[in-house]
Design an enzyme around this catalytic site. Structure first.
Site, PDB file in Angstrom:
ATOM      1  N   CYS A   1      49.999  42.583  26.800  1.00 56.69           N
ATOM      2  CA  CYS A   1      51.504  42.208  27.578  1.00 56.69           C
ATOM      3  C   CYS A   1      52.167  40.096  27.482  1.00 56.69           C
ATOM      4  O   CYS A   1      52.835  40.224  26.257  1.00 56.69           O
ATOM      5  CB  CYS A   1      50.984  42.133  29.524  1.00 56.69           C
ATOM      6  SG  CYS A   1      52.207  41.816  30.209  1.00 56.69           S
TER       7      CYS A   1
ATOM      8  N   HIS B   1      48.265  47.383  29.296  1.00 60.00           N
ATOM      9  CA  HIS B   1      46.995  46.543  29.987  1.00 60.00           C
ATOM     10  C   HIS B   1      45.423  47.104  29.937  1.00 60.00           C
ATOM     11  O   HIS B   1      44.762  47.508  30.863  1.00 60.00           O
ATOM     12  CB  HIS B   1      47.209  45.416  31.237  1.00 60.00           C
ATOM     13  CG  HIS B   1      48.043  44.571  31.376  1.00 60.00           C
ATOM     14  ND1 HIS B   1      47.472  43.100  31.696  1.00 60.00           N
ATOM     15  CD2 HIS B   1      48.971  44.646  31.923  1.00 60.00           C
ATOM     16  CE1 HIS B   1      48.857  42.423  30.940  1.00 60.00           C
ATOM     17  NE2 HIS B   1      49.317  43.332  31.940  1.00 60.00           N
TER      18      HIS B   1
ATOM     19  N   GLU C   1      42.215  45.767  29.439  1.00 58.09           N
ATOM     20  CA  GLU C   1      41.520  44.737  29.839  1.00 58.09           C
ATOM     21  C   GLU C   1      41.183  45.238  31.607  1.00 58.09           C
ATOM     22  O   GLU C   1      40.555  44.807  32.064  1.00 58.09           O
ATOM     23  CB  GLU C   1      41.620  43.128  29.455  1.00 58.09           C
ATOM     24  CG  GLU C   1      42.454  42.666  30.646  1.00 58.09           C
ATOM     25  CD  GLU C   1      43.869  43.005  30.626  1.00 58.09           C
ATOM     26  OE1 GLU C   1      44.512  43.828  29.321  1.00 58.09           O
ATOM     27  OE2 GLU C   1      44.951  42.313  31.002  1.00 58.09           O
TER      28      GLU C   1
END
Lengths: 232, 87
Positions: free
Chosen positions: A86, A203, A205
């Site tokens: 990002c 994302h 994560e």
């Protein structure tokens, strides 16, 4: 292996990335402060999501000149592994480590939702645990994720298999309706020619544990670990 | 030379290159049409910077501002710029 997660003023996915590295794929991991001038022998540097320097001027434009980025750029140019997620992807574009640039989303809105990604190249250190064409469910959260690259650059990305992820529907079809932000060619993630630097808007994560709604993001982290310690 | 004379001023204008999608510009244009303005052909969103700088006898202010534009104020992949040195 050891991950290094860079912390810029305004980073807000740094702890998520740290926790996935430490608790989900169980590797060594260290935070790297933006004023640091050493990468502390990390093997893979993660530039996390967030709003580094308030997104002032352009996303990633100020972060790119921070002291730690000088080292990250040297490291990356030397073949070191770097993953930008990002805002981290935006920083990689601004620093010239990856080609192209980000425009505002066509909707002009901040978009935060789960999307589907098609793995377009599994032969990278970041996707080697995926199947070619696999569909991953991972969220996006950005205002400037509308990837742009001039025609000549796009040609090179295609020729060198540098497009790693594309936005797709549940069945893996690359359609305009599955494109959340207007990105050229539905591009969600790319790498450099040598496949050592990854930039992606979604994302992983935030989607590496089932309690968070998806653990497809783990494929990215497990691939990196597998690259350094094959078969583990 | 007085302090005032050694200070220069410049204005920098940045806009997206032709052919680069400008979602903000096109949204503003649509809004103007909704407001009843019929004759708007095109509108481009951009940025403006006012810079005050210490004059340096050894270099031209044009070179300084141009360098700043290239290195930080613009992203050459998508943006172009022009500037004026104010008298």
């Amino acid at each position: 292996m050891k991950f290094g997660v860079v912390v810029f003023p305004g980073s807000n996915c740094d702890y998520d990335a740290y926790m996935v590295a430490k608790s989900v794929v169980r590797q060594e991991v260290e935070f790297l402060w933006h004023q640091d001038t050493s990468l502390h022998n990390c093997d893979c540097i993660i530039l996390p999501g967030g709003f580094s320097y308030g997104d002032y001027l352009r996303t990633g434009a100020i972060a790119r000149f921070s002291p730690i980025m000088k080292k990250v750029i040297e490291f990356a140019k030397d073949g070191g592994m770097v993953a930008g997620i990002c805002n981290g992807f935006q920083i990689l574009l601004e620093s010239g480590l990856l080609p192209g640039a980000m425009l505002r989303n066509t909707s002009l809105r901040f978009i935060c939702k789960f999307v589907q990604l098609k793995v377009e190249n599994k032969d990278t250190p970041f996707t080697n645990m995926c199947n070619q064409g696999q569909v991953l469910r991972i969220p996006i959260a950005h205002t400037d994720g509308n990837y742009f690259i001039p025609e000549e650059g796009l040609k090179q990305l295609l020729e060198n298999d540098q497009i790693v992820f594309r936005y797709c529907d549940e069945r893996g079809n690359i359609t305009p309706a599955a494109n959340p932000n207007g990105s050229l060619d539905n591009i969600a993630g790319i790498c450099n020619r040598a496949k050592t630097i990854l930039g992606m808007m979604p994302h992983p994560e935030r989607a590496s544990e089932i309690i968070l709604g998806s653990e497809d993001g783990k494929y990215v982290f497990r691939s990196i670990v597998n690259f350094f310690n094959p078969g583990r | 030379m007085s302090q005032e004379n050694s200070v220069g001023r410049a204005v920098v204008y940045v806009k997206l290159k032709d052919g680069v999608l400008d979602p903000q510009g096109s949204t503003i244009k649509r809004a103007l049409e909704d407001m009843g303005y019929q004759g708007i052909k095109d509108i481009h969103f951009g940025k403006m910077f006012e810079i005050t700088f210490q004059k340096d006898v050894k270099s031209k202010p044009e070179d300084l501002i141009d360098e700043i534009c290239r290195k930080l104020l613009t992203n050459p992949v998508i943006e172009k710029y022009n500037f004026e040195i104010l008298k």
